[in-house]
Design a protein around this motif. Structure first.
Motif, short mmCIF file in Angstrom:
data_model
loop_
_atom_site.label_atom_id
_atom_site.label_comp_id
_atom_site.label_asym_id
_atom_site.label_seq_id
_atom_site.Cartn_x
_atom_site.Cartn_y
_atom_site.Cartn_z
N PRO A 128 -34.29 -30.94 -28.66
CA PRO A 128 -34.00 -32.02 -29.61
C PRO A 128 -35.14 -31.81 -30.43
CG PRO A 128 -33.64 -33.04 -27.31
CD PRO A 128 -34.13 -31.82 -27.04
N PRO A 129 -35.28 -31.88 -31.58
CA PRO A 129 -36.29 -31.82 -32.56
C PRO A 129 -37.31 -33.12 -32.56
CG PRO A 129 -34.37 -32.14 -33.81
CD PRO A 129 -33.98 -32.01 -32.44
N GLU A 130 -38.40 -33.18 -33.07
CA GLU A 130 -39.14 -34.19 -32.92
C GLU A 130 -38.70 -35.73 -33.40
OE1 GLU A 130 -43.69 -35.51 -34.21
OE2 GLU A 130 -43.01 -33.52 -34.60
N GLY A 131 -38.60 -36.73 -32.86
CA GLY A 131 -37.88 -37.87 -33.27
C GLY A 131 -36.59 -38.26 -32.65
N THR A 183 -19.00 -36.00 -37.37
CA THR A 183 -19.89 -37.26 -36.89
C THR A 183 -18.63 -38.30 -36.18
OG1 THR A 183 -21.40 -37.12 -38.70
CG2 THR A 183 -20.89 -39.24 -37.59
N GLU A 184 -17.57 -38.49 -36.80
CA GLU A 184 -16.67 -39.26 -36.39
C GLU A 184 -16.02 -38.72 -35.12
OE1 GLU A 184 -15.82 -42.38 -37.45
OE2 GLU A 184 -17.61 -42.13 -38.38
N PHE A 185 -15.64 -37.45 -34.99
CA PHE A 185 -15.30 -36.92 -33.86
C PHE A 185 -16.20 -37.00 -32.74
CE2 PHE A 185 -12.97 -33.46 -36.46
CZ PHE A 185 -11.75 -34.25 -36.71
N THR A 186 -17.52 -36.87 -32.86
CA THR A 186 -18.69 -36.94 -31.87
C THR A 186 -18.61 -38.44 -31.48
OG1 THR A 186 -19.82 -35.09 -32.61
CG2 THR A 186 -20.97 -36.59 -31.38
N ALA A 187 -18.43 -39.28 -32.48
CA ALA A 187 -18.54 -40.60 -32.06
C ALA A 187 -17.48 -41.42 -31.25
CB ALA A 187 -19.02 -41.65 -33.18
N ARG A 206 -28.12 -36.11 -32.83
CA ARG A 206 -28.58 -37.51 -33.33
C ARG A 206 -27.75 -38.54 -32.67
NH1 ARG A 206 -28.25 -34.51 -38.24
NH2 ARG A 206 -26.40 -35.57 -38.81
N ALA A 207 -26.55 -38.21 -32.00
CA ALA A 207 -25.72 -39.04 -31.22
C ALA A 207 -26.18 -39.38 -29.76
CB ALA A 207 -24.26 -38.71 -31.24
N GLY A 208 -27.40 -38.68 -29.50
CA GLY A 208 -28.10 -39.15 -28.25
C GLY A 208 -27.54 -37.89 -26.97
N HIS A 209 -26.49 -36.96 -27.35
CA HIS A 209 -26.00 -36.25 -26.24
C HIS A 209 -26.77 -35.12 -26.17
CE1 HIS A 209 -22.03 -38.34 -26.25
NE2 HIS A 209 -22.34 -38.35 -27.73
N PRO A 210 -27.19 -34.55 -24.79
CA PRO A 210 -27.47 -33.15 -24.40
C PRO A 210 -26.71 -32.22 -24.93
CG PRO A 210 -26.71 -34.40 -22.59
CD PRO A 210 -26.67 -35.25 -23.74
N CYS A 211 -27.47 -31.10 -25.68
CA CYS A 211 -26.71 -30.29 -26.41
C CYS A 211 -26.82 -28.70 -25.93
CB CYS A 211 -26.63 -30.34 -27.99
SG CYS A 211 -25.42 -29.52 -28.97
N TYR A 212 -25.68 -28.16 -25.60
CA TYR A 212 -26.03 -26.50 -25.26
C TYR A 212 -25.36 -25.87 -26.16
CZ TYR A 212 -27.37 -28.80 -20.85
OH TYR A 212 -28.24 -29.29 -20.12
N PHE A 213 -25.76 -24.62 -26.17
CA PHE A 213 -25.00 -23.59 -27.15
C PHE A 213 -24.82 -22.16 -26.40
CE2 PHE A 213 -25.58 -20.30 -30.31
CZ PHE A 213 -24.71 -20.63 -31.50
N LYS A 215 -27.80 -25.73 -39.60
CA LYS A 215 -29.02 -26.72 -40.23
C LYS A 215 -28.66 -28.06 -39.32
CE LYS A 215 -25.55 -26.28 -43.87
NZ LYS A 215 -25.16 -26.02 -45.35
N SER A 216 -29.55 -29.19 -39.99
CA SER A 216 -29.58 -30.53 -39.32
C SER A 216 -28.22 -30.98 -39.57
CB SER A 216 -30.65 -31.14 -39.91
OG SER A 216 -30.37 -31.41 -41.37
N ASP A 217 -27.38 -30.79 -40.67
CA ASP A 217 -26.29 -31.73 -40.52
C ASP A 217 -25.10 -30.45 -40.04
OD1 ASP A 217 -26.49 -33.94 -41.55
OD2 ASP A 217 -26.86 -33.43 -43.66
N SER A 218 -25.00 -30.36 -38.88
CA SER A 218 -24.22 -29.30 -38.37
C SER A 218 -23.58 -29.91 -37.01
CB SER A 218 -24.86 -27.98 -38.01
OG SER A 218 -25.79 -28.34 -36.87
N GLU A 219 -22.61 -29.14 -36.23
CA GLU A 219 -22.15 -29.52 -35.19
C GLU A 219 -23.12 -30.02 -34.15
OE1 GLU A 219 -17.87 -27.25 -35.38
OE2 GLU A 219 -19.83 -26.22 -34.84
N VAL A 220 -24.08 -29.20 -34.03
CA VAL A 220 -25.42 -29.25 -33.11
C VAL A 220 -26.11 -30.51 -33.35
CG1 VAL A 220 -27.41 -28.37 -32.11
CG2 VAL A 220 -25.25 -26.86 -32.27
N GLY A 221 -26.52 -30.63 -34.61
CA GLY A 221 -27.03 -31.64 -35.20
C GLY A 221 -26.48 -33.24 -34.96
N VAL A 222 -25.27 -33.07 -35.13
CA VAL A 222 -24.61 -34.47 -35.33
C VAL A 222 -24.77 -34.83 -33.85
CG1 VAL A 222 -22.09 -35.33 -35.31
CG2 VAL A 222 -22.99 -34.07 -37.13
#
Length: 747
Positions: free
Chosen positions: A88-91, A393-397, A128-135, A118-125
């Protein structure tokens, strides 16, 4: 340089050029020369960037820091894939006990990373929703002997490792498969359904014969070249490797206006502001990778031409059938009408291939959700910032909500929150709503045509014949002549690769370009937008783009008409064994007697369980009944439904809760009246106070979506009557004892 020339006095210019055209022309040509120099310098930077990128051991375009957890080359069946943990990036903080997200990128000619570009991507979304993310990414060259089945097994192993990393997480990972990775992950989920949470496939083709006439010409490609023998030839010339640049060239040919003019002119016209965005995208678009010859042959034969995935005809080497009806996780299909690579018919046609009707989907306990965007292109589905900020964002949420949706087919729409009267109940800027659909409703998107199906079946048969002839007559000679060195030079000389190399610092003729570009930047004098010649340039650009677009439409029409005419010949169809036998076209699992017997058995089982259960089944059955009468369902209901999970039975596992929801939905689907009349039986033994508490809970759940419709309100009143009827009756003796003193006083 024009910028360094001293200007003529304004008085002299007025006499020589009273209308200002001469001055406008001089300004324009000076600006055009400067833009041309800067454009050439951007091309030089693009070439350098390309060379630097492809020479990396593990190139990717991820916009986030990541660490490698598993290397696929170390697996029992080694592959060139690897599992990365996104840092996760800083913050940004993530909860290790939250549902993990796994994003898988397509390996279809380009390198990995576009899902986290980029930040507005599937990983970024997801972050930001607080999920641990893997690629899950891959290396530029496959492991020798690597097969598609090996890649699928590797992705299963990666997912098991992700689950092991989060032992306290109550939900299974959500998996996102982009384009080619979508059908790959669906194969994995069909083999190992128990390790998958919700699956989101974005722009993923699963039904390859489907398509709307007049659009999606790529589906005709196999027929135009006579089948997959050309794939085998390119793999042999590549000494066992298939250059992904050929796939990229196919994509680019779909839109010649954009490939040959619009994209480059946009950079030239806006050279002062567009260079950064252009170079960022080209770093991925030009990062070509290779596939194994066996891999691409399997893909073309079994998917692109054979269309065997959506009809359950694929079988693994150890005898397991890959049947997408084995999935037990909700599947979210995200596609777009503006996508000419994976149009909606190819993204959604598999549902009609596998299921005769919605009841068959319910019997298989499958939840299928689809969302059709109106305009975004193929890459925009998983790259566009606006799409990520809205749909993704809506799918993730709402994945937890989707995970407990009753079985069936749903269409989703994303609407701004402010358009709803009860916007205060909506947590974000948009609301994801779910509309129940029938399999027949997909006809609008899929547009199935039996006559076209016969043509594609003819292509598949002819492809087998031509491939057999190539392997018999030509393949031994080609393989004997091809060497690793000749294959390497063939890749280097591919037009898509050569263009990057020629416009780089490795070309001595480009040596003066950075010097001239630096001088232009120091004295840059851009022309005003109201310059008449700049306006004419825009008109000319539009004319060129429209001409190329007209050529595309004309070319696609010729391709389609030629395909339909040639493969529609009854003589050709008879020669390949399709003369008049409609059952020989392809297998339709949903029509088979075994599947119909399975659906009927499920119906009987549901009817037998109508009166089984207790208060939990009664409450859930009632909630589903009332909500089933509403025109749509959305996340506001889920907030209460999630609360009901805790209130009904604290500590109940999500899998058990999902089973409860799905079982009660199926029971209502089979015999609604009998299911409702059985509610008092389910509530037997409950006190009046407990029943009142259940009714209060049902009101609590239903209030989440605002005011109920008239039909839903009527259903709620019926539920109240059934619950009240279940209240225990007072004993006659106790009633007389309570009324006795009053009688005496009256006397």
């Amino acid at each position: 340089m024009y910028a360094m020339m001293p200007p003529l006095p304004s008085a002299a210019m007025s006499l020589l050029d009273p209308f200002g055209f001469g001055r406008a022309a001089c300004d324009y040509w000076g600006d055009a020369l400067e833009r041309g120099t800067l454009y050439l310098d951007v091309m030089r930077q693009r070439g350098n960037q390309y060379l630097e990128h492809i020479e990396k051991t593990k190139p990717n375009v991820l916009g986030f820091e990541a660490e490698v957890l598993l290397d696929g080359r170390d697996l029992p069946r080694p592959v060139n894939y690897e599992l990365l943990r996104i840092l996760p990036p800083e913050g940004v903080e993530t909860d290790p006990n939250s549902r993990p997200f796994v994003v898988i990128d397509p390996r279809a000619g380009h390198g990995p990373g576009i899902g986290g570009f980029k930040s507005d991507s599937e990983v970024g979304v997801a972050l930001r929703a607080g999920h641990p993310c893997y690629f899950i990414g891959f290396l530029p060259y496959p492991v020798p002997g690597q097969k598609v089945e090996d890649v699928v097994e590797a992705e299963i192993a990666f997912l098991r490792h992700v689950i092991a990393c989060h032992p306290e997480a109550s939900e299974k990972p959500m998996v996102v498969g982009n384009c080619q990775a979508g059908w790959q992950i669906m194969m994995a989920a069909a083999l190992e359904p128990d390790i998958f949470g919700p699956i989101l496939i974005a722009g993923a083709p699963l039904s390859y014969w489907a398509g709307e006439r007049g659009r999606a010409p790529m589906r005709y490609t196999g027929g135009l070249v006579g089948g997959s023998w050309i794939t085998a030839l390119l793999g042999d010339l590549g000494a066992g490797l298939f250059d992904g640049a050929w796939l990229v060239q196919n994509f680019e040919s779909l839109n010649p206006a954009n490939t040959w003019w619009d994209k480059q002119y946009r950079l030239y016209a806006n050279i002062d502001s567009e260079a950064g965005r252009y170079l960022e995208f080209e770093r991925w678009w030009g990062g070509h990778v290779a596939l194994g010859a066996d891999e691409i042959q399997y893909i073309v034969d079994n998917l692109f031409i054979g269309n065997r995935l959506s009809t359950a005809q694929l079988v693994t080497s150890d005898g397991r059938r890959i049947d997408l009806r084995n999935l037990r996780s909700p599947v979210v299909v995200f596609c777009s009408r503006g996508d000419d690579i994976t149009p909606p018919p190819q993204a959604l046609g598999w549902v009609q291939d596998l299921y005769e009707d919605t009841e068959a989907i319910v019997a298989n306990e499958q939840t299928i959700v689809y969302c059709v965007h109106d305009s975004t292109g193929h890459l925009g589905i998983f790259v566009s910032g606006s799409v990520s900020r809205r749909e993704h964002t809506e799918f993730t949420a709402n994945m937890d909500y989707i995970d407990v949706l009753p079985p069936g087919l749903y269409e989703t729409t994303v609407t701004p929150a402010e358009t709803h009267s009860d916007a205060e109940l909506i947590e974000r800027d948009y609301l994801l709503e779910f509309q129940r659909r029938e399999v027949e409703d997909l006809d609008r998107e899929v547009q199935h045509r039996p006559d076209d199906e016969r043509r594609f079946a003819t292509v598949a048969r002819l492809s087998e014949i031509n491939l057999g002839l190539y392997r018999l007559c030509w393949q031994p000679w080609v393989q004997a002549l091809a060497t690793p060195e000749s294959a390497r030079w063939m890749r280097r000389m591919h037009p898509n690769r050569l263009g990057y190399r020629l416009l780089s610092d490795r070309n001595p003729l480009m040596g003066a370009v950075p010097v001239l570009a630096d001088r232009v930047r120091r004295g840059r004098q851009p022309v005003d937008d109201d310059n008449v010649f700049r306006a004419l340039e825009g008109v000319m650009s539009t004319s060129i783009s429209q001409s190329l677009e007209a050529w595309r439409i004309y070319r696609n029409g010729l391709i389609e008409q030629g395909f339909l005419t040639f493969y529609g010949q009854p003589v050709l169809q008879a020669l390949v064994g399709l003369g008049g036998d409609t059952q020989a076209l392809r297998r339709r699992p949903g029509d088979e007697p075994e599947h119909r017997r399975f659906v009927e058995q499920r119906r009987r089982t549901a009817r037998d369980r109508i009166a089984e259960g207790g208060e939990h089944e009664a409450v859930m059955r009632s909630v589903i009944y009332v909500l089933g009468g509403a025109p749509a369902s959305d996340e506001r209901n889920f907030k209460r439904l999630r609360a009901s999970r805790a209130e009904l039975e604290p500590g109940i596992q999500l899998a058990d809760f999902k089973h409860l929801v799905r079982e009660q939905f199926f029971i209502l689907k089979q015999d609604r009246e009998a299911a409702l009349e059985a509610i008092p039986t389910l509530l037997a033994g409950q006190s009046a106070k407990q029943i009142d508490a259940h009714l209060e809970h049902i009101d609590h759940v239903l209030a989440a979506s605002g005011e109920l419709s008239e039909r839903a309100s009527a259903r709620l009143e019926r539920v109240r009557g059934l619950f009240n009827a279940a209240k225990p009756k007072r004993a006659a003796g106790s009633r007389s004892r309570r009324s006795g003193p009053s009688t005496e006083r009256d006397g």
